[in-house]
Design an enzyme around this catalytic site. Structure first.
Site, PDB file in Angstrom:
ATOM      1  N   THR A  34       7.462  -1.204  20.362  1.00  0.00           N
ATOM      2  CA  THR A  34       7.563  -2.195  21.452  1.00  0.00           C
ATOM      3  C   THR A  34       7.459  -1.516  22.822  1.00  0.00           C
ATOM      4  OG1 THR A  34       9.978  -2.089  21.416  1.00  0.00           O
ATOM      5  CG2 THR A  34       8.959  -3.863  20.139  1.00  0.00           C
ATOM      6  N   GLN A 107       6.734   1.251   8.406  1.00  0.00           N
ATOM      7  CA  GLN A 107       6.298  -0.105   8.061  1.00  0.00           C
ATOM      8  C   GLN A 107       5.180  -0.533   9.010  1.00  0.00           C
ATOM      9  OE1 GLN A 107       9.942  -2.807   7.169  1.00  0.00           O
ATOM     10  NE2 GLN A 107      10.674  -1.243   8.550  1.00  0.00           N
ATOM     11  N   ILE A 109       1.681  -0.753  11.137  1.00  0.00           N
ATOM     12  CA  ILE A 109       0.269  -0.756  10.758  1.00  0.00           C
ATOM     13  C   ILE A 109      -0.586  -0.292  11.927  1.00  0.00           C
ATOM     14  CG2 ILE A 109       0.580  -2.611   9.078  1.00  0.00           C
ATOM     15  CD1 ILE A 109      -0.447  -4.538  11.363  1.00  0.00           C
ATOM     16  N   ASP A 110       0.077   0.159  13.006  1.00  0.00           N
ATOM     17  CA  ASP A 110      -0.641   0.349  14.271  1.00  0.00           C
ATOM     18  C   ASP A 110      -1.249   1.727  14.477  1.00  0.00           C
ATOM     19  OD1 ASP A 110       1.607   1.931  14.962  1.00  0.00           O
ATOM     20  OD2 ASP A 110       2.592   0.282  16.014  1.00  0.00           O
ATOM     21  N   HIS A 127       3.180  -0.381   4.481  1.00  0.00           N
ATOM     22  CA  HIS A 127       2.579  -1.708   4.656  1.00  0.00           C
ATOM     23  C   HIS A 127       1.108  -1.612   5.053  1.00  0.00           C
ATOM     24  CE1 HIS A 127       6.786  -3.708   5.279  1.00  0.00           C
ATOM     25  NE2 HIS A 127       6.518  -3.446   4.011  1.00  0.00           N
ATOM     26  N   CYS A 163     -20.703  -7.901  -3.041  1.00  0.00           N
ATOM     27  CA  CYS A 163     -20.237  -8.825  -4.088  1.00  0.00           C
ATOM     28  C   CYS A 163     -19.809 -10.190  -3.545  1.00  0.00           C
ATOM     29  CB  CYS A 163     -19.088  -8.185  -4.869  1.00  0.00           C
ATOM     30  SG  CYS A 163     -17.508  -8.214  -3.994  1.00  0.00           S
ATOM     31  N   ILE A 244      14.852   3.095  21.644  1.00  0.00           N
ATOM     32  CA  ILE A 244      14.583   4.323  20.876  1.00  0.00           C
ATOM     33  C   ILE A 244      14.111   5.477  21.760  1.00  0.00           C
ATOM     34  CG2 ILE A 244      13.056   5.321  19.101  1.00  0.00           C
ATOM     35  CD1 ILE A 244      13.014   2.420  17.899  1.00  0.00           C
TER      36      ILE A 244
HETATM   37  P1  NAD Z   1      11.127  -6.296  12.885  1.00  0.00           P
HETATM   38  O1  NAD Z   1      10.290  -6.947  13.934  1.00  0.00           O
HETATM   39  O2  NAD Z   1      11.655  -7.116  11.789  1.00  0.00           O
HETATM   40  O3  NAD Z   1      12.350  -5.556  13.587  1.00  0.00           O
HETATM   41  C1  NAD Z   1      12.175  -4.730  14.700  1.00  0.00           C
HETATM   42  C2  NAD Z   1      13.550  -4.342  15.192  1.00  0.00           C
HETATM   43  O4  NAD Z   1      13.378  -3.382  16.238  1.00  0.00           O
HETATM   44  C3  NAD Z   1      14.337  -5.512  15.777  1.00  0.00           C
HETATM   45  O5  NAD Z   1      15.615  -5.581  15.160  1.00  0.00           O
HETATM   46  C4  NAD Z   1      14.467  -5.169  17.273  1.00  0.00           C
HETATM   47  O6  NAD Z   1      15.717  -5.514  17.813  1.00  0.00           O
HETATM   48  C5  NAD Z   1      14.296  -3.671  17.271  1.00  0.00           C
HETATM   49  N1  NAD Z   1      13.701  -3.127  18.503  1.00  0.00           N
HETATM   50  C6  NAD Z   1      12.670  -3.627  19.226  1.00  0.00           C
HETATM   51  N2  NAD Z   1      12.362  -2.807  20.235  1.00  0.00           N
HETATM   52  C7  NAD Z   1      13.243  -1.768  20.184  1.00  0.00           C
HETATM   53  C8  NAD Z   1      13.418  -0.596  20.952  1.00  0.00           C
HETATM   54  N3  NAD Z   1      12.636  -0.303  21.992  1.00  0.00           N
HETATM   55  N4  NAD Z   1      14.432   0.241  20.610  1.00  0.00           N
HETATM   56  C9  NAD Z   1      15.238  -0.033  19.541  1.00  0.00           C
HETATM   57  N5  NAD Z   1      15.092  -1.120  18.771  1.00  0.00           N
HETATM   58  C10 NAD Z   1      14.092  -1.971  19.079  1.00  0.00           C
HETATM   59  O7  NAD Z   1      10.252  -5.068  12.354  1.00  0.00           O
HETATM   60  P2  NAD Z   1      10.221  -4.396  10.927  1.00  0.00           P
HETATM   61  O8  NAD Z   1      11.598  -4.158  10.427  1.00  0.00           O
HETATM   62  O9  NAD Z   1       9.270  -3.248  11.064  1.00  0.00           O
HETATM   63  O10 NAD Z   1       9.555  -5.490   9.975  1.00  0.00           O
HETATM   64  C11 NAD Z   1       8.501  -6.290  10.426  1.00  0.00           C
HETATM   65  C12 NAD Z   1       7.217  -6.219   9.644  1.00  0.00           C
HETATM   66  O11 NAD Z   1       6.162  -6.537  10.543  1.00  0.00           O
HETATM   67  C13 NAD Z   1       6.880  -4.867   9.111  1.00  0.00           C
HETATM   68  O12 NAD Z   1       6.300  -5.071   7.883  1.00  0.00           O
HETATM   69  C14 NAD Z   1       5.825  -4.320  10.049  1.00  0.00           C
HETATM   70  O13 NAD Z   1       4.795  -3.702   9.322  1.00  0.00           O
HETATM   71  C15 NAD Z   1       5.185  -5.531  10.667  1.00  0.00           C
HETATM   72  N6  NAD Z   1       4.883  -5.361  12.117  1.00  0.00           N
HETATM   73  C16 NAD Z   1       4.313  -4.195  12.545  1.00  0.00           C
HETATM   74  C17 NAD Z   1       4.047  -3.994  13.879  1.00  0.00           C
HETATM   75  C18 NAD Z   1       3.416  -2.673  14.287  1.00  0.00           C
HETATM   76  O14 NAD Z   1       2.712  -2.058  13.500  1.00  0.00           O
HETATM   77  N7  NAD Z   1       3.671  -2.211  15.516  1.00  0.00           N
HETATM   78  C19 NAD Z   1       4.367  -4.979  14.806  1.00  0.00           C
HETATM   79  C20 NAD Z   1       4.941  -6.192  14.353  1.00  0.00           C
HETATM   80  C21 NAD Z   1       5.204  -6.357  12.992  1.00  0.00           C
HETATM   81 ZN    ZN Z   2     -17.100  -6.438  -2.597  1.00  0.00          ZN
END
Ligand code: NAD
Ligand code: ZN
Length: 255
Positions: A34, A107, A109-110, A127, A163, A244
């Protein structure tokens, strides 16, 4: 205690934990990205309420859902083209480079852990990744920029030229079977660790969250750094509710 003093104290606590670990398994979620401008799902400004995930079943059964999914891919790639790794990603890369951690289980994907300098082989993407695409039927890989361009030109879901199967990014959608290998690699990394460090995950998505959960049940130290409480906070030896980049970066500077 003034906020700055408590932040410094938490950085010191985290530094102590990192310094006394023999091997750290790092487990990251959307919250680490984020600070690079990529919204998470369940955080306060997350996408959960505005853009519910397109499930695998929807993708397979509905052209409308596929188009929605490809439109989101276009937006995500535009966003990623403007995003760079933040201090959290850079500190994770420094932890791996220092040998304190062998790899990062993510988790996300970025691709921002790799952009921060971690080798592809040291990033376990349970993921999948949005940086690759392939045919769901025959597995033929497709370069993503070409596929996005094809979608932009036709506004219909891209199909395999071998295909006729559906092309999908290599992300694991809700309802899609998780590939076995990354989960096995993640389990092995956790088995070899004495400390599991969770960074920016709501720990509500399973089976991913079972990795830190089982580690705690096996008596390993679990440290959770997340802006909000998680269901596993009660199992953790240290819980820090902060951003973080600054906290992890400050802790690493002290170690
Ligand atoms: P989630 O969105 O469920 O949880 C993210 C957590 O991070 C939240 O509890 C939030 O409070 C916390 N957070 C946000 N910014 C923060 C910061 N700067 N410092 C500390 N904490 C912070 O995410 P998840 O648990 O990864 O699960 C969501 C699913 O969605 C996963 O499967 C993921 O692959 C996917 N997803 C990925 C991305 C990406 O690749 N960047 C983005 C959105 C969703
Ligand atoms: Zn194919």
């Amino acid at each position: 205690m003034p906020p700055n003093d408590s932040a410094a104290l938490e950085a010191r606590l985290l530094a102590d934990v990192l310094a006394t670990a023999n091997r750290i398994a790092i487990f990251t979620g959307a919250g680490i990205s984020t600070e690079s401008g990529i919204p998470d799902f369940r955080g306060p400004s997350g996408l959960w309420n505005t853009a519910k995930p397109v499930t695998f079943q929807d993708f397979n059964s509905s052209e409308e859902a596929r188009i929605e999914s490809w439109e989101r891919n276009v937006r995500l790639h535009d966003m990623l083209a403007r995003s760079t790794p933040n201090r959290g990603h850079r500190t994770v890369a420094a932890l791996v480079a220092s040998g304190r951690a062998d790899c990062v289980i993510t988790q996300n994907i970025d691709g921002l852990h790799q952009a921060a300098g971690i080798e592809d082989g040291q990033v376990i993407e349970i993921h999948g990744t949005c940086r690759k695409a392939s045919c769901l039927d025959c597995g033929k890989p497709y370069a993503l920029p070409d596929t996005l361009a094809r979608f932009a030109a036709t506004r219909s879901a891209p199909r395999c030229d071998e295909c006729g199967g559906l092309i999908k990014t290599a992300t694991i959608s809700f309802g899609q079977t998780m590939p076995a290998l990354p989960m096995q690699q993640a389990q092995a990394a956790i088995a070899a660790a004495d400390l599991v460090l969770v960074l920016g995950s709501s720990l509500r998505v399973y089976p991913a969250a079972s990795l830190p959960e089982q580690a705690a049940r096996q008596g390993k130290r679990l440290v959770i750094l997340n802006a909000e409480p998680t269901p596993l906070d009660g199992m953790a030896s240290l819980v820090l509710h902060r951003g973080i980049g600054q906290l992890l970066g400050d802790a690493f500077d002290i170690v």
